[in-house]
Scaffold this motif. Structure first.
Motif, PDB file in Angstrom:
ATOM      1  N   PRO B 165       0.829  -1.206   0.000  1.00 46.69           N
ATOM      2  CA  PRO B 165       0.000   0.000   0.000  1.00 46.69           C
ATOM      3  C   PRO B 165       0.864   1.258   0.000  1.00 46.69           C
ATOM      4  O   PRO B 165       2.043   1.201   0.298  1.00 46.69           O
ATOM      5  N   ASN B 166       0.212   2.358  -0.355  1.00 47.91           N
ATOM      6  CA  ASN B 166       0.942   3.619  -0.435  1.00 47.91           C
ATOM      7  C   ASN B 166       0.994   4.319   0.925  1.00 47.91           C
ATOM      8  O   ASN B 166       0.071   4.254   1.713  1.00 47.91           O
ATOM      9  N   ASN B 167       2.102   4.971   1.162  1.00 48.14           N
ATOM     10  CA  ASN B 167       2.287   5.841   2.324  1.00 48.14           C
ATOM     11  C   ASN B 167       2.392   7.260   1.790  1.00 48.14           C
ATOM     12  O   ASN B 167       3.181   7.491   0.873  1.00 48.14           O
ATOM     13  N   PRO B 168       1.634   8.222   2.268  1.00 51.83           N
ATOM     14  CA  PRO B 168       0.827   8.269   3.494  1.00 51.83           C
ATOM     15  C   PRO B 168      -0.676   8.068   3.314  1.00 51.83           C
ATOM     16  O   PRO B 168      -1.421   8.350   4.250  1.00 51.83           O
ATOM     17  N   THR B 169      -1.112   7.574   2.155  1.00 52.80           N
ATOM     18  CA  THR B 169      -2.570   7.510   1.973  1.00 52.80           C
ATOM     19  C   THR B 169      -3.162   6.192   2.458  1.00 52.80           C
ATOM     20  O   THR B 169      -4.346   6.129   2.787  1.00 52.80           O
ATOM     21  N   GLY B 170      -2.359   5.115   2.476  1.00 49.99           N
ATOM     22  CA  GLY B 170      -2.870   3.805   2.873  1.00 49.99           C
ATOM     23  C   GLY B 170      -3.619   3.080   1.763  1.00 49.99           C
ATOM     24  O   GLY B 170      -4.088   1.957   1.943  1.00 49.99           O
ATOM     25  N   THR B 171      -3.739   3.718   0.607  1.00 51.72           N
ATOM     26  CA  THR B 171      -4.444   3.121  -0.532  1.00 51.72           C
ATOM     27  C   THR B 171      -3.643   1.951  -1.101  1.00 51.72           C
ATOM     28  O   THR B 171      -2.434   1.871  -0.922  1.00 51.72           O
ATOM     29  N   TRP B 172      -4.349   1.038  -1.784  1.00 55.44           N
ATOM     30  CA  TRP B 172      -3.667  -0.133  -2.333  1.00 55.44           C
ATOM     31  C   TRP B 172      -4.144  -0.442  -3.745  1.00 55.44           C
ATOM     32  O   TRP B 172      -5.233  -0.025  -4.154  1.00 55.44           O
TER      33      TRP B 172
END
Lengths: 370, 370
Positions: B165-172
């Motif tokens: 997942p992406n940091n800082p959004t938490g999306t995957w």
């Protein structure tokens, strides 16, 4: 499949990594020997300060947190010990990190980097990695020829590496020699004074007469970077911590390329605790001075030449190609350092160990050479 | 005095270093608060495995020796756990080391590096350090727009960073999305799949439906590098150890630029011991899944928006400029992460803590917003 080697930047295409001293576990795994002694990487045979061991062991539970990226406490301690302000200190994951930072700040593929023949292998490796050109004046009696180094400076010279004492020869430059050298280096050329073995060399019990503390020149020469380490006399090679000392402007530039958490938490704690244990430092330095004498005496008795050393190692001339001697010593359970890659094919570099280890290497060497 | 800034390479002249989360000691020193909670750097609030703590504490006495530069034992363990050969593994001083190595191998000042808006701050910093050009397609609903990323590829593109997942959004990104993306990236462009939060996202108790294990694509795509870390779920952020997994040819190139002792001995021991403690891993992942739900419930009750997250942090929209809220939380003894530098001025990134810490941040946030 794509040939990624061809896509790599030019410096990396021809880059061969540093060859470390053989780890003990590897020797035991591959050669089936036990209780091996490693006298190959200039580690402190007395180990770290007991205070440092205890501080590091207690801190193991805290490592879920990222390290303090600014190394506040360690920098404070170094600052007061060395009498320099914290903004003149750069912390490294070992002092080789410091050497890499200064390269990353100033060196491009158009640059030239100067260091002497027979000096530390990391200098040409870093230069190659940056795709820059190594300029390597010949040594004089195993030591630095500073006149030749000065003569090699061109408009493209960005950095000069001076290891004092030098590894792997153990040779040293005096205060007068360095003072005169610094006065003649153009001010836009960075001089890296690599003092990894400083604490050994400054000890009056070694024979390094005239060996200077490089800090004295920092104020006069903003193009001077001094690098030191906790890997040698402080016995912390395994946790990786070194530091650079330089003018605040240079320090600022180096901290731009420094990865934010390059020095781990346990290293920060261990290094800070080490600075408090002056007794262990003194014992380590004294053990080394006695060990150097023991080794020199042994070599003298065997009729072997060696290069007088200001550090915690000594390069001995085995009088023939040293590689087979290195191999034979491995079977005796002793790891030393072959230095053929330093254009010293007949030498072996031996780290000063404990009295027992020094006896063991002398005995093994006698056996192997017979 | 010479202006060394002007002598620095172009990339460094404009380089601003990474800003880490505020360390607890720094907060306590500067704000006079006590018992502060740091929910700012996505650390595991349960700490490392007790087995790892004990192994690291015991190894403190051995740190006088240099680390095993090849990381033999840790690579063996990773190799058997992941089902990849040791010559596909590169060890890093944290996984950010891995990201830097791949840049050093392929990127020059002529190169372009692609990553999404709202993605990890180290990507633009490393790109700037190399003097290369960052190409940053806009995000889509806080997540990656893979079509926009594909459309941004040019002849100069060397590396694409994809955090999943992406940091800082938490999306995957899902398995289908990445599979289709990899099939369309030219084979000479390196794709770095940054899986720092992999262990959290792969857990079926999170809501990251379709989240894939990147290892499945290694055989098909020699231009794929996967990076993972022991800093997050394994609770070893303080000792610095991460790793890359890639085709042996890529791995060989990365190991050329890897400093010989980049990973310290205690980290090698701690990481290896961590891999044996699957129970602690499971407990950490379960604590996180419960904590994420607790935080989302709390934000819902307060009427605050947030970005659904597959990781161990969540970015909450405080509905106004977040910087003053961040400051006010510091006085409450709670450190979170402002993300204005990620073009998310109204969000704060909150690391999932223990149940008590999660309650504390929710209570403090309520107070501060009132």
């Amino acid at each position: 499949m794509t040939d990624f080697l061809k896509l790599a930047v030019p410096g990396v295409q021809k880059l061969a990594p540093y060859q470390p001293g053989k780890p003990i576990e590897e020797l035991e795994r591959e050669y089936g020997v036990h209780n091996a002694a490693k006298l190959a990487s200039n580690e402190n045979p007395l180990g770290p300060s007991p205070q440092a061991i205890s501080a590091m062991a207690s801190s193991a539970k805290d490592v879920w947190l990222y390290p303090d990226g600014n190394g506040f406490e360690l920098k404070q301690k170094l600052s007061s010990k060395l009498g320099v302000s914290p903004d003149m200190i750069t912390l490294g994951n070992g002092s080789s990190d410091i050497l890499q930072f200064i390269m990353q700040v100033f060196v491009t593929s158009d640059s030239e980097v100067i260091f002497s023949q027979h000096s530390f292998a990391i200098y040409p490796i870093l230069t190659q990695m940056m795709g820059a050109t190594s300029v390597v004046p010949a040594a004089k009696e195993w030591g630095y020829d500073l006149e030749a180094i000065l003569a090699a400076i061109t408009d493209k010279t960005r950095i000069i590496f001076i290891a004092n004492p030098n590894n792997p020869t153990g040779t040293w430059l005096t205060e007068a020699e360095i003072a005169s050298f610094l006065a003649r280096v153009p001010e836009q050329v960075i001089v890296v004074l690599d003092e990894a073995y400083f604490e050994y060399a400054i000890d009056p019990a070694t024979e390094a007469s005239g060996y200077p503390d490089g800090l004295q020149w920092l104020e006069k020469y903003p193009n001077l970077l001094i690098s030191r380490t906790f890997s040698k006399v402080y016995g912390l090679a395994g946790v990786r911590v070194g530091y650079g000392i330089s003018h605040p402007q240079l320090t600022n530039l180096m901290n731009r390329v420094r990865p934010p958490f390059n020095v781990n938490s346990i290293a920060l704690v261990g290094a800070a605790a080490s600075l408090d244990d002056e007794e262990h430092l003194a014992r380590s330095v004294a053990t080394n001075a006695a060990g150097l004498k023991q080794l020199m005496r042994g070599f003298d008795e065997m009729g072997l030449g060696y290069i007088p050393s200001a550090a915690n190692f000594i390069s001995v001339d085995v009088g023939r190609e040293a590689a087979p001697i290195y191999d034979a010593l491995l079977y005796e359970g002793i790891i030393v350092r072959p230095v053929a890659n330093y254009q010293m094919p007949n030498h072996l570099r031996v780290t000063v160990g404990t009295e027992i280890q020094n006896s063991a290497i002398l005995t093994a060497l006698k056996k192997v050479l017979a």
